[in-house]
Design a protein around this motif. Structure first.
Motif, mmCIF file in Angstrom:
data_model
loop_
_atom_site.group_PDB
_atom_site.id
_atom_site.type_symbol
_atom_site.label_atom_id
_atom_site.label_comp_id
_atom_site.label_asym_id
_atom_site.label_seq_id
_atom_site.Cartn_x
_atom_site.Cartn_y
_atom_site.Cartn_z
ATOM 1 N N HIS A 331 40.797 37.849 47.873
ATOM 2 C CA HIS A 331 42.094 37.155 47.927
ATOM 3 C C HIS A 331 42.151 36.015 46.920
ATOM 4 C CE1 HIS A 331 44.511 38.807 51.306
ATOM 5 N NE2 HIS A 331 43.339 39.363 51.609
ATOM 6 N N ILE A 332 41.077 35.251 46.819
ATOM 7 C CA ILE A 332 41.040 34.180 45.821
ATOM 8 C C ILE A 332 41.198 34.773 44.426
ATOM 9 C CG2 ILE A 332 39.570 32.431 44.733
ATOM 10 C CD1 ILE A 332 38.334 31.916 47.517
ATOM 11 N N ASP A 333 40.468 35.849 44.162
ATOM 12 C CA ASP A 333 40.488 36.472 42.847
ATOM 13 C C ASP A 333 41.865 37.061 42.529
ATOM 14 O OD1 ASP A 333 38.936 37.240 40.480
ATOM 15 O OD2 ASP A 333 39.189 39.302 41.176
ATOM 16 N N HIS A 334 42.492 37.679 43.524
ATOM 17 C CA HIS A 334 43.825 38.246 43.309
ATOM 18 C C HIS A 334 44.829 37.141 42.999
ATOM 19 C CE1 HIS A 334 47.067 41.208 43.703
ATOM 20 N NE2 HIS A 334 47.739 40.240 44.311
ATOM 21 N N ALA A 335 44.774 36.058 43.759
ATOM 22 C CA ALA A 335 45.707 34.946 43.534
ATOM 23 C C ALA A 335 45.527 34.356 42.140
ATOM 24 C CB ALA A 335 45.515 33.869 44.601
ATOM 25 N N VAL A 336 44.276 34.246 41.706
ATOM 26 C CA VAL A 336 44.012 33.730 40.359
ATOM 27 C C VAL A 336 44.592 34.669 39.304
ATOM 28 C CG1 VAL A 336 42.192 33.253 38.665
ATOM 29 C CG2 VAL A 336 41.982 32.363 40.995
ATOM 30 N N LYS A 337 44.416 35.966 39.492
ATOM 31 C CA LYS A 337 44.933 36.940 38.520
ATOM 32 C C LYS A 337 46.455 36.902 38.460
ATOM 33 C CE LYS A 337 41.022 40.136 38.830
ATOM 34 N NZ LYS A 337 40.531 41.394 39.431
ATOM 35 N N VAL A 338 47.111 36.660 39.581
ATOM 36 C CA VAL A 338 48.572 36.641 39.627
ATOM 37 C C VAL A 338 49.133 35.316 39.104
ATOM 38 C CG1 VAL A 338 50.579 36.670 41.171
ATOM 39 C CG2 VAL A 338 48.723 38.316 41.505
ATOM 40 N N ALA A 339 48.548 34.207 39.555
ATOM 41 C CA ALA A 339 49.135 32.890 39.290
ATOM 42 C C ALA A 339 48.435 32.098 38.203
ATOM 43 C CB ALA A 339 49.128 32.067 40.589
ATOM 44 N N GLY A 340 47.143 32.350 38.003
ATOM 45 C CA GLY A 340 46.355 31.544 37.081
ATOM 46 C C GLY A 340 45.412 30.627 37.830
ATOM 47 N N ILE A 341 44.364 30.230 37.179
ATOM 48 C CA ILE A 341 43.309 29.438 37.813
ATOM 49 C C ILE A 341 43.802 28.073 38.282
ATOM 50 C CG2 ILE A 341 42.482 28.408 35.640
ATOM 51 C CD1 ILE A 341 40.312 29.641 38.626
ATOM 52 N N ASP A 342 44.914 27.581 37.727
ATOM 53 C CA ASP A 342 45.419 26.255 38.076
ATOM 54 C C ASP A 342 46.292 26.239 39.324
ATOM 55 O OD1 ASP A 342 44.277 24.971 35.783
ATOM 56 O OD2 ASP A 342 45.875 25.839 34.566
ATOM 57 N N HIS A 343 46.427 27.379 39.998
ATOM 58 C CA HIS A 343 47.422 27.455 41.073
ATOM 59 C C HIS A 343 46.867 28.038 42.375
ATOM 60 C CE1 HIS A 343 50.407 26.270 38.145
ATOM 61 N NE2 HIS A 343 49.867 27.159 37.320
ATOM 62 N N VAL A 344 45.562 27.935 42.562
ATOM 63 C CA VAL A 344 44.916 28.468 43.770
ATOM 64 C C VAL A 344 44.055 27.386 44.389
ATOM 65 C CG1 VAL A 344 43.408 30.274 44.702
ATOM 66 C CG2 VAL A 344 44.897 30.783 42.743
ATOM 67 N N GLY A 345 44.094 27.284 45.720
ATOM 68 C CA GLY A 345 43.302 26.285 46.430
ATOM 69 C C GLY A 345 42.780 26.830 47.754
ATOM 70 N N ILE A 346 42.357 25.923 48.616
ATOM 71 C CA ILE A 346 41.710 26.263 49.881
ATOM 72 C C ILE A 346 42.507 25.689 51.053
ATOM 73 C CG2 ILE A 346 39.630 25.950 51.298
ATOM 74 C CD1 ILE A 346 39.145 27.768 48.892
ATOM 75 N N GLY A 347 42.895 26.557 51.990
ATOM 76 C CA GLY A 347 43.576 26.121 53.216
ATOM 77 C C GLY A 347 43.041 26.916 54.386
ATOM 78 N N THR A 348 41.894 26.507 54.917
ATOM 79 C CA THR A 348 41.112 27.356 55.827
ATOM 80 C C THR A 348 41.833 27.763 57.097
ATOM 81 O OG1 THR A 348 40.122 25.474 57.004
ATOM 82 C CG2 THR A 348 38.961 26.279 55.030
ATOM 83 N N ASP A 349 42.657 26.852 57.653
ATOM 84 C CA ASP A 349 43.252 27.058 58.982
ATOM 85 C C ASP A 349 42.188 27.028 60.075
ATOM 86 O OD1 ASP A 349 45.363 27.330 60.713
ATOM 87 O OD2 ASP A 349 45.811 29.425 60.240
ATOM 88 N N PHE A 350 41.049 26.387 59.802
ATOM 89 C CA PHE A 350 39.999 26.252 60.810
ATOM 90 C C PHE A 350 40.569 25.640 62.096
ATOM 91 C CE2 PHE A 350 36.154 25.880 57.677
ATOM 92 C CZ PHE A 350 36.111 27.261 57.575
ATOM 93 N N ASP A 351 40.102 26.149 63.216
ATOM 94 C CA ASP A 351 40.487 25.723 64.560
ATOM 95 C C ASP A 351 41.964 25.967 64.867
ATOM 96 O OD1 ASP A 351 38.071 24.858 65.902
ATOM 97 O OD2 ASP A 351 37.960 23.311 64.359
ATOM 98 N N GLY A 352 42.614 26.749 63.994
ATOM 99 C CA GLY A 352 43.961 27.200 64.290
ATOM 100 C C GLY A 352 43.999 28.703 64.478
ATOM 101 N N LEU A 353 42.819 29.313 64.412
ATOM 102 C CA LEU A 353 42.692 30.757 64.595
ATOM 103 C C LEU A 353 41.335 31.064 65.212
ATOM 104 C CD1 LEU A 353 40.921 30.831 61.851
ATOM 105 C CD2 LEU A 353 43.063 31.433 60.760
ATOM 106 N N SER A 354 41.187 32.276 65.693
ATOM 107 C CA SER A 354 39.970 32.618 66.440
ATOM 108 C C SER A 354 38.934 33.359 65.608
ATOM 109 C CB SER A 354 40.336 33.479 67.660
ATOM 110 O OG SER A 354 40.991 34.669 67.248
ATOM 111 N N CYS A 355 39.329 33.864 64.434
ATOM 112 C CA CYS A 355 38.406 34.684 63.654
ATOM 113 C C CYS A 355 38.462 34.324 62.182
ATOM 114 C CB CYS A 355 38.763 36.166 63.830
ATOM 115 S SG CYS A 355 37.733 37.299 62.835
ATOM 116 N N VAL A 356 37.293 34.015 61.632
ATOM 117 C CA VAL A 356 37.113 33.824 60.183
ATOM 118 C C VAL A 356 35.847 34.582 59.778
ATOM 119 C CG1 VAL A 356 38.231 31.551 60.163
ATOM 120 C CG2 VAL A 356 35.749 31.705 60.468
ATOM 121 N N PRO A 357 35.644 34.837 58.497
ATOM 122 C CA PRO A 357 34.399 35.501 58.091
ATOM 123 C C PRO A 357 33.180 34.708 58.551
ATOM 124 C CG PRO A 357 35.970 35.512 56.286
ATOM 125 C CD PRO A 357 36.557 34.636 57.349
#
Length: 417
Positions: A331-357
């Motif tokens: 997903h990070i790689d796809h977003a970079v390919k679509v938008a460019g390296i200057d337009h991707v960041g991190i928004g984990t949503d930790f403790d707002g969901l029950s499952c993460v990798p």
């Protein structure tokens, strides 16, 4: 000509600010990973742990059932946008503002004031960089759910004064001025075809204040309306790529391009249903089966039989294999390919969901993601941009736009049903 060419390249899906990364052929050293961990300012644009601290959880103690606690944040996290989440249930009886103030207070009191050696109250990019120099975690706040303002621009300004620096225009519920992704297929919910005139003034006033417009959770038309109205870069605080996972909370490639074209950032959500189509499909099937079993149990007339049937229902979602580190990197790689390296960041949503990798289940696991991105071919400078540099740029651009608008009077539009 350059601007026209850049726009055309974005429309065609070509990343304009970096070339496609090539898989690395040499081993990644631990020293490389450690240097990025030390030097990068990791900014997470969405963490829901205030929903726990407001009920008494001490963030300094191990969060055995969740993802966020000080022991796992220290040394890894540079800045946290704590989610001031206001559930839709608080709309009833006009309790949204009260809940918003409670959530702001838990961040300012239970997190920051109670742990001054670890957290620094922050509202600007400069504050974040100062916290990094002082080896503290910058603590910022973003409201999740535009119903928090109770249709009042005065409340919006009050929240800004208390430290709110972004607002998600909707949550899963359509409010009085903006359509949500969460209920756009529900015929019982009144829709607005995106933003109402008042909703557009909400965006304009956020621009004037210097509050980032967050389009995670909104319906697609709401996104495009906000994109047309906003004169400052916008963010998606916790969304991923719909091209890879069909969850409508994710952004289409066209939306990601549009966000990037105006200087914004998509911050990738770590939730399993955001990252993995397999998980999303299995979760949907399991939830439908559980709903059917609950309905069958509820239909039983014998009280003892009904209770036994209800107790026998087990949550099948917990048995689904989670999304993986590879899904997240994709997903990070796809977003970079679509938008460019200057337009991707991190928004984990930790403790707002029950499952993460499992490989990246908290902040102390980020070196695993760092190594994976290096192996994918990303440079240290690329990773620093994704981890926080891009959001620092957006924050400064939003602040600059507010300074340009400071001579403009406060918008006084009143909501009209």
């Amino acid at each position: 000509m350059v601007i026209v060419l850049k726009r055309a390249m974005l429309v065609m899906g070509v990343a304009v600010s970096c070339s496609a990364v090539a898989q690395r052929s040499t081993p990644v050293s631990q020293a490389e990973v450690d240097a990025i961990t030390r030097d990068a300012i990791l900014i997470d644009t969405h963490d829901d742990v205030p929903s726990l601290t407001v009920d008494g959880y001490d963030i300094a103690k191990p969060n055995t059932k969740g993802m966020t606690d000080l022991p796992r944040m220290r040394g890894y996290l540079g800045a946290e946008f704590f989610a001031v989440f206001v559930d839709a249930e608080y709309v009833k009886g006009n309790h949204s503002a009260n809940r918003t103030l409670q959530m702001i207070d838990t961040v300012r009191t239970d997190v920051i004031a109670n742990h001054p050696n670890d957290f620094l109250f922050a509202t600007t990019a400069d504050d974040i960089e100062r916290a990094h120099r002082e080896h503290k975690i910058a603590a910022l706040m973003g409201i999740e759910g535009g119903h928090a303002i109770e249709d009042s621009l005065r409340l919006l300004r009050d929240y800004y004064a208390l430290g709110i620096r972004y607002m998600t225009l909707t949550h899963f519920n359509t409010n009085d001025w903006a359509d949500s992704q969460g209920d756009f297929t529900d015929p019982k919910v009144k829709k607005h075809n995106g933003l109402t005139l008042f909703g557009k003034d909400v965006v304009r006033e956020m621009n004037r204040l210097g509050m980032m417009v967050d389009i995670s959770h909104v319906a697609d038309k709401t996104f495009y309306d906000a994109l047309a109205v906003s004169t400052a870069p916008m963010i998606a605080s916790h969304s991923s790529c719909r091209a890879l996972t069909g969850f409508t909370r994710n952004m289409t490639d066209d939306m990601i391009r549009g966000l990037a074209e105006k200087g914004g950032v998509i911050n990738i959500n770590f939730g399993c249903s955001f990252l993995s189509q397999r998980y999303y499909d299995e979760e949907d099937k399991a939830e439908k089966e559980m709903k059917s079993k609950r309905a069958a149990a509820e239909a039983l007339k014998d009280p003892a039989a009904k209770q036994a049937a209800q107790l026998a229902i087990k949550d099948p979602v917990a048995k689904i294999a989670p999304a993986t580190l590879e899904d997240l990197v994709a997903h990070i790689d796809h977003a970079v390919k679509v938008a460019g390296i200057d337009h991707v960041g991190i928004g984990t949503d930790f403790d707002g969901l029950s499952c993460v990798p499992r490989e990246v289940s908290s902040y102390n696991k980020f070196p695993v993601l760092t190594r994976a991105l290096l192996e994918k071919g990303y440079s240290a400078e690329d990773i620093k941009k994704i981890y926080g540099g891009n959001m620092l740029r957006v924050m400064r651009a939003v602040q600059k736009r507010a300074e340009e608008l400071k001579s403009e009077p406060a918008i006084e539009t009143a909501y009209k049903p």
